[in-house]
Write a protein that holds these residues in place. Structure first.
Motif, PDB file in Angstrom:
ATOM      1  N   GLY A 107       0.822  -1.210   0.000  1.00  0.00           N
ATOM      2  CA  GLY A 107       0.000   0.000   0.000  1.00  0.00           C
ATOM      3  C   GLY A 107       0.854   1.256   0.000  1.00  0.00           C
ATOM      4  O   GLY A 107       0.584   2.216  -0.732  1.00  0.00           O
ATOM      5  N   ILE A 110       2.406   1.664  -3.448  1.00  0.00           N
ATOM      6  CA  ILE A 110       1.427   2.184  -4.417  1.00  0.00           C
ATOM      7  C   ILE A 110       1.287   3.696  -4.263  1.00  0.00           C
ATOM      8  O   ILE A 110       1.309   4.442  -5.244  1.00  0.00           O
ATOM      9  N   ALA A 158      -5.093   1.580  -1.937  1.00  0.00           N
ATOM     10  CA  ALA A 158      -3.794   1.615  -1.255  1.00  0.00           C
ATOM     11  C   ALA A 158      -3.960   2.031   0.206  1.00  0.00           C
ATOM     12  O   ALA A 158      -3.293   1.491   1.096  1.00  0.00           O
ATOM     13  N   CYS A 161      -4.954  -0.846   2.169  1.00  0.00           N
ATOM     14  CA  CYS A 161      -3.791  -1.693   2.461  1.00  0.00           C
ATOM     15  C   CYS A 161      -3.096  -1.224   3.744  1.00  0.00           C
ATOM     16  O   CYS A 161      -2.534  -2.036   4.486  1.00  0.00           O
TER      17      CYS A 161
END
Length: 200
Positions: A107, A110, A158, A161
């Motif tokens: 995450g 990203i 993200a 995450c």
């Protein structure tokens, strides 16, 4: 891996993120023992001359037992290791390493790839931008003209995450969870001449 945060076109960034998700899904779905990378970060994503990516540095990787008939890994207790800013806070405080620990780090990666920001508290900054409805202004302009709606969906994924509750994080092996990335990948590999509107 500085290329991911300096001027690489968004299409290449999305392809590389898709390649890394596939690599993690392969590691996490290995049976009967999954592999947790435990130190996913930008500098461990290696690019070759054609900008194809590979996940490197398995020095902190750990093998964990998979629960029979389930997606879940049994956590492995180990001394917290990895890189601050990418390390799952739950792992850091409990020493319990699971597949969700890699998801947390992914995450962060990203968010860095989409924004070009390398700050350790990137998730907090992006969360603030989401609250202010200012995500588009955070996207790295050096990557070209991002498909705004889809990029924002990937930003939100993200952030999931990076959720402090592991159960709220997406599962790396679940295609349904990763639909925003898959849609962007399809857009990125589509005809180079086709123009994608902000709302597509």
């Amino acid at each position: 891996m500085d290329g991911l945060s300096k001027g690489l076109p968004w299409r290449d960034r999305i392809r590389i993120l898709s390649e890394q998700r596939s690599a993690l899904a392969h590691l996490h779905s290995s049976r009967p023992h999954a592999i947790i990378h435990a130190d996913l970060k930008l500098t461990n994503i290696l690019l070759d001359g054609g900008n194809s990516s590979r996940l490197g540095d398995f020095g902190t990787a750990r093998v964990v037992q998979m629960k029979p008939l389930e997606e879940d890994t049994i956590c492995r207790r180990t001394n917290p290791m990895g890189t601050m800013g990418y390390m799952d806070p739950v792992f850091f405080t409990t020493g319990e390493l699971t597949a969700e620990s890699d998801v947390y780090a992914f995450g962060v990666v990203i968010l860095q790839v989409l924004t070009g920001l390398l700050d350790l508290n990137i998730a907090e900054q992006v969360q603030e931008a989401v609250k202010m409805d200012a995500v588009h202004g955070l996207l790295d302009a050096s990557a070209g003209n991002w498909p705004g709606v889809q990029a924002e969906r990937l930003v939100r994924l993200a952030l999931r995450c990076c959720n402090m509750e592991r159960k709220r994080r997406p599962t790396i092996t679940s295609d349904a969870d990763w639909r925003p990335l898959d849609i962007l990948r399809t857009m990125a590999t589509g005809s180079k001449s086709r123009k994608w509107s902000q709302g597509s």
